[in-house]
Design an enzyme around this catalytic site. Structure first.
Site, PDB file in Angstrom:
ATOM      1  N   HIS A   1      41.409  38.024  37.770  1.00 10.29           N
ATOM      2  CA  HIS A   1      40.477  36.761  37.823  1.00 10.29           C
ATOM      3  C   HIS A   1      39.471  37.496  38.695  1.00 10.29           C
ATOM      4  CE1 HIS A   1      42.380  35.736  41.952  1.00 10.29           C
ATOM      5  NE2 HIS A   1      40.942  36.040  42.539  1.00 10.29           N
TER       6      HIS A   1
ATOM      7  N   ASP B   1      47.955  38.203  37.460  1.00 10.45           N
ATOM      8  CA  ASP B   1      46.863  38.180  37.658  1.00 10.45           C
ATOM      9  C   ASP B   1      46.482  39.770  38.257  1.00 10.45           C
ATOM     10  OD1 ASP B   1      44.820  37.355  38.816  1.00 10.45           O
ATOM     11  OD2 ASP B   1      45.097  35.888  40.313  1.00 10.45           O
TER      12      ASP B   1
ATOM     13  N   SER C   1      39.902  39.402  46.872  1.00  8.66           N
ATOM     14  CA  SER C   1      40.855  39.404  46.097  1.00  8.66           C
ATOM     15  C   SER C   1      40.821  40.967  45.348  1.00  8.66           C
ATOM     16  CB  SER C   1      41.003  38.441  44.973  1.00  8.66           C
ATOM     17  OG  SER C   1      41.271  37.561  45.411  1.00  8.66           O
TER      18      SER C   1
END
Length: 359
Positions: free
Chosen positions: A97, A128, A211
């Site tokens: 992402h 992911d 992230s």
């Protein structure tokens, strides 16, 4: 519990913790001189003395000095995230992402203000995870060391490293709060909607931009990639402080290793029924199962006799009410596992035994 990808929430920094050494020095058999006994007593007293704040601080600083140069900031279009240098060939592992649909990226390292360029190697949204490759490997950039995440224990002190809110090379601290969590990521706002098993829950602050960064133990090893932060729908979907999730390092190594070697994921390790399904509701408009809308020829469901129109209500001993609950149930299984599927066909409940396929 709802979760969102880290660019959607903020968490609070947890308080620092101190740890104690409980090691004891064992005596040797046979006679010992008084002077030697005195030395042994001194060593024993030293061994049982609690670690000082200065000692713990020194440990933190050593880990940060060793690992932070392996953590980079990634600019993907208008989105910002983090990444970890995977090898000395310039491969960087991050979240899918973070890279999104972008093919080229700007990368900034901890030791330089110069911007590097990179290109997408492969993105695997189902887990992911993604790998990008630097166009040129600069001097001084070193690969991180990835731990065996099966050995991670609740209560371990951890540091989260990344670029929260664009503040590159930031470090936060916490503990491992739990292991073995299965979490489904939101699909809106750029998230992949992935259901990920065996995630590490941590109290270390994870903010937008973290992230793809590193969750690190005090041995200087990466134990996971911070990916999700919890949100509380009862508080208007605001952040649930101190609840974040990281993809375990063993999973990262498995997926990234395949991408580096083959340019794609050749063995996902994720179980599947090999169907396309959708959530159905009952007369009260409550989720009541997963309707099969397509069956892959030769796949697990096809071999078990399932067909379009069947409504799956249970996998093994787990009730299935939504497509998400089915995905989460499958996340706990492995390809080749044998289980049962309970379903409704023409108003009658039936059961089939199935050997799970691979996603």
């Amino acid at each position: 519990m709802d979760v969102s990808r880290t660019p959607a929430v903020r968490l609070l920094v947890s308080a620092a913790a101190l740890c104690c050494s409980l090691a004891l020095v064992a005596g040797c058999s046979g006679s010992t001189s008084q002077g030697e006994r005195g030395k042994q007593a001194d060593r024993t007293a030293s061994a049982v003395a609690p670690m000082s704040g200065a000692d713990l601080q020194s440990d933190y600083q050593k880990v940060i000095k060793d690992v932070l140069p392996s953590v980079v900031q990634i600019q993907a279009g208008n989105d910002l995230g983090s990444g970890i240098v995977y090898d000395d060939q310039g491969h960087v592992v991050t979240n899918a992402h973070v890279v999104g649909d972008q093919k080229t990226f700007q990368v900034t390292t901890a030791n330089s203000e110069n911007t590097l360029t990179a290109r997408s190697a492969y993105s695997y949204p189902a887990q992911d995870l993604a790998v990008i490759k630097l166009d040129k490997m600069p001097k001084g950039l070193k690969a991180a060391t990835f731990a065996n995440s099966s050995k991670v224990q609740v209560g371990q002190i951890v540091l989260a490293m990344g670029s929260p809110l664009g503040l590159s090379s930031s470090v936060t601290q916490g503990i491992v709060s739990a292991t073995g969590r299965t979490v489904t990521e939101n699909s809106g706002g750029g998230g992949t909607g992935a259901t990920i098993a065996n995630m590490i829950q941590t109290s270390a602050a994870i903010n937008p931009g973290n992230s793809g960064g590193a969750l690190v133990n005090l041995d200087g090893q990466v134990i996971g990639i911070p990916t999700l932060a919890a949100i509380d729908p009862n508080l208007g979907n605001s952040a649930a402080p101190g609840i974040g999730f990281a993809i375990p390092s063993s999973t990262v190594k498995t997926i990234a290793g395949q991408i580096v070697k083959s340019g794609k994921v050749t063995d996902s390790g994720r179980a599947a029924l090999n169907i396309t399904g959708r959530t159905v509701v009952d007369g009260r408009f409550q989720p009541a199962g997963v309707a099969v809308v397509a069956v892959k020829s030769g796949g697990a469901a096809d071999k078990a006799g399932l067909r379009v129109g069947d409504i799956i209500t249970r996998l093994g001993d787990t009730d299935i009410t939504t497509i998400t609950s089915l995905t989460e149930a499958l996340a706990a299984e492995k390809p080749g596992d044998r289980t049962s599927v309970t379903y409704i066909r023409d108003g009658r409940e039936k059961k089939a035994h199935v050997t799970l396929g691979e996603q």
